[in-house]
Design an enzyme around this catalytic site. Structure first.
Site, mmCIF file in Angstrom:
data_model
loop_
_atom_site.group_PDB
_atom_site.id
_atom_site.type_symbol
_atom_site.label_atom_id
_atom_site.label_comp_id
_atom_site.label_asym_id
_atom_site.label_seq_id
_atom_site.Cartn_x
_atom_site.Cartn_y
_atom_site.Cartn_z
ATOM 1 N N GLU A 3 0.672 -1.331 0.226
ATOM 2 C CA GLU A 3 0.239 0.074 0.242
ATOM 3 C C GLU A 3 0.886 0.438 -0.167
ATOM 4 O OE1 GLU A 3 -2.951 -0.619 -0.540
ATOM 5 O OE2 GLU A 3 -3.505 -2.679 0.329
ATOM 6 N N CYS A 11 -2.929 8.952 2.354
ATOM 7 C CA CYS A 11 -1.737 8.339 1.202
ATOM 8 C C CYS A 11 -3.477 8.504 0.031
ATOM 9 C CB CYS A 11 -1.704 6.738 1.441
ATOM 10 S SG CYS A 11 -3.195 6.154 2.216
HETATM 11 P P1 NAD Z 1 10.383 6.896 3.665
HETATM 12 O O1 NAD Z 1 10.610 6.906 2.406
HETATM 13 O O2 NAD Z 1 11.615 7.538 4.680
HETATM 14 O O3 NAD Z 1 9.259 5.994 5.089
HETATM 15 C C1 NAD Z 1 8.317 5.588 4.987
HETATM 16 C C2 NAD Z 1 8.045 4.736 5.873
HETATM 17 O O4 NAD Z 1 9.204 3.156 5.489
HETATM 18 C C3 NAD Z 1 8.334 4.825 6.894
HETATM 19 O O5 NAD Z 1 7.632 4.576 7.513
HETATM 20 C C4 NAD Z 1 9.644 3.917 7.147
HETATM 21 O O6 NAD Z 1 9.890 3.802 8.951
HETATM 22 C C5 NAD Z 1 9.677 3.178 6.735
HETATM 23 N N1 NAD Z 1 11.109 2.297 6.051
HETATM 24 C C6 NAD Z 1 11.791 3.023 5.512
HETATM 25 N N2 NAD Z 1 12.822 2.563 5.018
HETATM 26 C C7 NAD Z 1 12.503 0.572 5.085
HETATM 27 C C8 NAD Z 1 13.357 -0.109 5.076
HETATM 28 N N3 NAD Z 1 14.513 -0.439 4.420
HETATM 29 N N4 NAD Z 1 12.837 -1.582 5.779
HETATM 30 C C9 NAD Z 1 11.572 -1.106 6.274
HETATM 31 N N5 NAD Z 1 11.093 -0.012 6.570
HETATM 32 C C10 NAD Z 1 11.230 1.076 5.843
HETATM 33 O O7 NAD Z 1 9.612 8.346 4.334
HETATM 34 P P2 NAD Z 1 9.535 8.958 5.010
HETATM 35 O O8 NAD Z 1 9.756 10.329 5.496
HETATM 36 O O9 NAD Z 1 8.952 8.437 6.869
HETATM 37 O O10 NAD Z 1 7.659 9.537 4.762
HETATM 38 C C11 NAD Z 1 7.496 9.954 3.667
HETATM 39 C C12 NAD Z 1 6.912 9.373 3.034
HETATM 40 O O11 NAD Z 1 6.225 8.346 3.161
HETATM 41 C C13 NAD Z 1 5.675 10.587 1.987
HETATM 42 O O12 NAD Z 1 6.115 10.961 0.508
HETATM 43 C C14 NAD Z 1 5.113 9.473 2.106
HETATM 44 O O13 NAD Z 1 4.639 9.669 0.293
HETATM 45 C C15 NAD Z 1 4.915 8.147 2.299
HETATM 46 N N6 NAD Z 1 4.174 7.532 3.167
HETATM 47 C C16 NAD Z 1 3.928 7.094 2.535
HETATM 48 C C17 NAD Z 1 2.105 6.400 4.091
HETATM 49 C C18 NAD Z 1 0.694 6.115 3.664
HETATM 50 O O14 NAD Z 1 0.034 5.364 3.918
HETATM 51 N N7 NAD Z 1 0.567 5.143 2.235
HETATM 52 C C19 NAD Z 1 2.333 6.975 4.883
HETATM 53 C C20 NAD Z 1 3.296 7.267 5.784
HETATM 54 C C21 NAD Z 1 4.078 8.099 4.640
#
Ligand code: NAD
Length: 478
Positions: free
Chosen positions: A248, A282
């Protein structure tokens, strides 16, 4: 914050601390609210062993008994909703009433999947005499799940409920920035009598945990909610082991506003919904394509309502929008607004960080944003709306489809022919007409294109967590 819980890992039915703990901050005050133990490799190995034993027990537990544990846990969480909501507001910043609604929504997700646990029907395939073919669904195995920070309760509920209802065991890595929701889910399931090892909760360095868990062949499903970039990375890791994934991912939701709609009602609904959870959703409505004949009236009302949003600490009962969850979002939004304005977009309200403590950002509306601006392609994931005029529905649908994402899309019209064209033409997993609601427990939720694949909720929700087995039974040896 006195009701913020002590934070622990939860492995094999026991709470566990580690030598390494890091702070959890309140994004409204930047103050520490708790300290979170981070898992070592040995903790993850213990979680894998526990999940293996948990799967052995749980996959042989009757569906009705699984359902009853889930129902009981949801009842416990409803009883604790005040305490849980307080913890969520403290770590995430959202208004307390929205945190409370999130707790209820999380319970509804659990209750829906509990019901579905008893309805994972197979089927009998018509056959020649003397032979029977039937299709049977079985739990897939150990699930490695990763939930994000934007909905600390309802996002992990989706994954935990799907796995447990299906008869799987699960190792959940919830967000290190907002761990309390997942901790409360584990507490409620523990108190409801879930056997040890069926749910294991870990925190730590996300990449270390995903590398370690996905690298083990015992893990049979990777379920992730978060950014497309991380989703793509985890999918690549899983592919090395031919492990299926449920993804997702991000969205960049279009809203098509047709000329026949109630302009004032549509504009106010858009502005209010845009600012919910400070736009960190999202499915958040972001790209508003408004028919040119109503563009001025729509934009004026939208901007007025957006600018009037009461922003502040989520514990203040008058506040409608809290801070962003972390400093990364403030920086990302500032860059996107600056880039759009440099390329000629009109900044109609907001556009900046709010001075003082906390990660607050103004409700922001950009109008007439050129297609070359980064924000037309990149998900802002914050309180930022784009309003652009269009001259026809075809143009609006083309623009709606002009991003790599396809999660939620919205339309406002009373014309059946317009509705039909939007349903057929928009590339998205969820299309909502005259409402900005895209996800309910009873409806399947998920994306197309770079927004991921697989569905959570609805009757489709448990499919990812189960395998389909075909049985052929001949009454004599052939
Ligand atoms: P990010 O891309 O660093 O992280 C997104 C999520 O993934 C976080 O919860 C993080 O803990 C997890 N994550 C990161 N690297 C990982 C890995 N190697 N293995 C497992 N989990 C990992 O970005 P961020 O700054 O935390 O969030 C910003 C972006 O994330 C937003 O622009 C948005 O697109 C996306 N986001 C989407 C949702 C959603 O509901 N689809 C929720 C939160 C964030």
């Amino acid at each position: 914050m006195s009701t913020y819980p002590d934070l622990h890992l939860y492995i094999n039915g026991e709470w566990r601390n580690t030598a390494n703990d890091l702070p959890v901050l309140n994004p409204a005050t930047e103050e520490e609210v708790g300290r979170l133990p981070h898992a070592e490799k040995s903790d993850l190995d213990d979680a894998l062993d526990a999940a293996e034993q948990g799967f052995e027990v749980w996959s042989h537990t009757a569906p009705i008994d699984r359902a009853n544990v889930l129902y009981k846990a949801a009842t416990i969480m409803r009883e604790r909703q005040g305490e849980i909501a307080t913890a969520i507001t403290a770590e995430h910043g959202k208004p307390l009433n929205q945190a409370r609604l999130e707790v209820i929504r999380g319970c509804e997700f659990i209750e829906w999947d509990a019901g579905e646990a008893t309805r994972t029907y197979g089927r009998v395939i018509p056959s020649a005499p003397g032979v029977r073919y039937f299709v049977h669904h079985q739990p897939i195995g150990i699930v490695a799940a990763f939930s994000p920070w934007n909905f600390p309760m309802s996002q992990p509920c989706r994954k935990v409920a799907g796995a447990i209802a299906s008869g799987c065991s699960i190792i959940l890595k919830a967000s290190e920035e907002t761990p309390a929701g997942a901790l409360h889910i584990a507490r409620a399931l523990h108190d409801a009598g879930l056997p040890p090892g069926v749910l294991n909760l870990v925190f730590g360095t996300p990449s270390d945990i995903s590398d370690h868990l996905i690298g083990h062949d015992q893990v049979r499903l990777v379920a992730f909610t978060g950014s497309t970039a991380v989703g793509r990375h985890l999918t690549t890791l899983a592919a090395q082991h031919m492990t299926p994934v449920l993804m997702e991912l991000g969205g960049h939701a279009p809203v098509i506003v047709c000329e026949d709609t109630d302009v004032q009602a549509a504009a106010i609904s858009g502005a209010v919904r845009k600012m919910r959870n400070a736009g960190q959703v999202c499915t958040s409505p972001t790209r508003f394509f408004v028919h040119e004949s109503i563009f001025d009236a729509y934009t004026e009302t939208f901007v007025r309502r957006a600018a009037a949003t009461v922003v502040g600490d989520g514990f203040d009962p008058d506040v409608e929008m809290g801070p962003l969850a972390n400093d990364r979002r403030v920086e990302a939004l500032t860059e996107l607004v600056d880039d759009a304005c440099e390329r000629g977009a009109e900044l109609r309200t907001g556009g900046s960080r709010i001075d003082g403590k906390g990660y607050f950002f103004q409700p922001t509306v950009l109008a007439n944003v050129p297609d070359t601006a980064r924000v037309m392609q990149e998900e802002p994931f914050g309180p930022l709306a784009i309003i652009n005029p269009v001259s026809s529905l075809d143009e609006a649908i083309d623009k709606a489809n002009s991003v790599p994402y396809g999660l939620a899309a919205y339309g406002f019209t009373n014309r059946a022919d317009y509705v039909d064209r939007m349903i057929d033409g928009i590339e998205a997993g969820n299309v909502s007409i005259n409402t900005l609601e895209a996800s309910l427990p009873e409806t399947p939720f998920g994306g197309v294109k770079s927004s991921g694949y697989g569905r959570e909720g609805g009757t489709e929700g448990l499919h990812n967590y189960m395998i389909t087995k075909n049985i052929s039974h001949s009454l004599s040896i052939v």
